[in-house]
Scaffold this motif. Structure first.
Motif, PDB file in Angstrom:
ATOM      1  N   TYR A 179     -39.101  34.919 -14.613  1.00 25.12           N
ATOM      2  CA  TYR A 179     -40.693  34.930 -14.541  1.00 25.12           C
ATOM      3  C   TYR A 179     -41.155  36.221 -14.197  1.00 25.12           C
ATOM      4  O   TYR A 179     -40.484  36.950 -13.660  1.00 25.12           O
ATOM      5  CB  TYR A 179     -41.162  33.906 -13.236  1.00 25.12           C
TER       6      TYR A 179
ATOM      7  N   GLU B 279     -40.496  33.675 -24.771  1.00 29.32           N
ATOM      8  CA  GLU B 279     -41.727  33.686 -23.534  1.00 29.32           C
ATOM      9  C   GLU B 279     -42.877  32.775 -23.849  1.00 29.32           C
ATOM     10  O   GLU B 279     -43.101  32.402 -25.034  1.00 29.32           O
ATOM     11  CB  GLU B 279     -42.329  35.232 -23.920  1.00 29.32           C
TER      12      GLU B 279
ATOM     13  N   THR C 224     -34.437  30.623 -16.710  1.00 35.63           N
ATOM     14  CA  THR C 224     -35.651  31.022 -17.025  1.00 35.63           C
ATOM     15  C   THR C 224     -35.993  32.415 -16.172  1.00 35.63           C
ATOM     16  O   THR C 224     -35.661  32.463 -14.740  1.00 35.63           O
ATOM     17  CB  THR C 224     -36.762  30.060 -16.499  1.00 35.63           C
TER      18      THR C 224
ATOM     19  N   TRP D  78     -38.792  42.957 -18.431  1.00 33.47           N
ATOM     20  CA  TRP D  78     -40.151  42.568 -18.878  1.00 33.47           C
ATOM     21  C   TRP D  78     -40.617  43.870 -19.462  1.00 33.47           C
ATOM     22  O   TRP D  78     -40.666  44.906 -18.724  1.00 33.47           O
ATOM     23  CB  TRP D  78     -41.068  41.976 -18.080  1.00 33.47           C
TER      24      TRP D  78
ATOM     25  N   GLN E   5     -44.595  37.222 -12.373  1.00 32.47           N
ATOM     26  CA  GLN E   5     -45.932  36.852 -11.603  1.00 32.47           C
ATOM     27  C   GLN E   5     -46.795  38.094 -11.483  1.00 32.47           C
ATOM     28  O   GLN E   5     -46.366  39.288 -11.185  1.00 32.47           O
ATOM     29  CB  GLN E   5     -45.650  36.423 -10.278  1.00 32.47           C
TER      30      GLN E   5
ATOM     31  N   ARG F 218     -48.829  34.070 -14.624  1.00 30.64           N
ATOM     32  CA  ARG F 218     -47.147  33.944 -14.389  1.00 30.64           C
ATOM     33  C   ARG F 218     -46.613  33.536 -15.794  1.00 30.64           C
ATOM     34  O   ARG F 218     -46.836  32.780 -16.568  1.00 30.64           O
ATOM     35  CB  ARG F 218     -46.764  32.837 -13.600  1.00 30.64           C
TER      36      ARG F 218
ATOM     37  N   SER G 255     -43.362  33.317 -18.303  1.00 33.57           N
ATOM     38  CA  SER G 255     -41.947  32.645 -18.410  1.00 33.57           C
ATOM     39  C   SER G 255     -41.092  33.104 -19.768  1.00 33.57           C
ATOM     40  O   SER G 255     -41.617  33.355 -20.727  1.00 33.57           O
ATOM     41  CB  SER G 255     -42.120  31.060 -18.454  1.00 33.57           C
TER      42      SER G 255
ATOM     43  N   GLY H 242     -46.934  31.688 -21.480  1.00 32.57           N
ATOM     44  CA  GLY H 242     -47.785  31.704 -20.228  1.00 32.57           C
ATOM     45  C   GLY H 242     -48.857  32.901 -20.372  1.00 32.57           C
ATOM     46  O   GLY H 242     -49.474  33.107 -19.596  1.00 32.57           O
TER      47      GLY H 242
END
Length: 130
Positions: free
Chosen positions: A83, A5, A81, A35, A85, A18, A20, A7
Motif C-alpha cells: 500500500y 496496481e 499487497t 513505489w 497511503q 491509498r 494498492s 486505487g
C-alpha cells in the motif's frame, strides 16, 4: 511475478488516497518493494520503498524528502499487497504511480534507482481536476 496496481483517481488538494499493489509470485522477505511515479516528459522517480533484509530484525522504509510525513508505505504479506497511503496531496503529486519489486533488499543509497528493480506494474493514474 505479476504486480497489479489500483486505487488511483481524481483527488483534491489536501485530500488522501491509498494505492494498492497486489504482488503475485513474490516473497516479501529478503527483497524490496518500491513505489515510483512519472509525469509526461520526466523520468520515473522513486517515492517510497519497503525493504526486508534477512540480516535485520525488522524491515525498513525509505522516502524521498518531499514525501516524508505525507506518504506511508506498508505491506500486508497475508494479502500479498503493498500500500501507499498518500495524505495532504498537492497538485504536483499528479502522476502515474507504479509499484516495482526487487529480488534483493535495498537500502537508503539505492532504493530510488529504477535499475535495482526486476519487476514493474502497469501503473495507476492520480490526477487533480484542472
Amino acid at each position: 511475478v505479476q504486480l497489479v496496481e489500483s486505487g488511483g483517481g481524481l483527488v483534491q488538494a489536501g485530500g488522501s488516497l491509498r494505492l494498492s499493489c497486489v504482488a503475485s509470485g513474490f516473497a516479501f522477505f529478503d527483497s524490496a518493494i518500491g513505489w515510483f511515479r512519472q509525469v509526461p516528459g520526466k523520468e520515473r522517480e522513486g517515492v517510497a520503498c519497503f525493504s526486508s533484509d534477512r540480516h535485520d530484525s525488522s524491515p525498513t522504509t525509505s522516502y524521498t524528502d518531499s514525501e516524508k510525513g505525507r506518504f506511508t508505505i506498508s505491506v500486508d504479506s497475508f494479502k500479498n499487497t503493498i500500500y501507499l497511503q498518500m495524505n495532504s496531496l498537492k497538485p504536483e503529486d499528479t502522476a502515474v504511480y507504479y509499484c516495482a519489486a526487487a529480488i534483493w533488499p535495498l537500502d537508503g543509497n539505492n532504493w530510488h534507482r529504477r535499475n535495482e528493480y526486476n519487476y514493474w506494474g502497469q501503473g495507476t493514474q492520480v490526477t487533480f481536476p484542472s
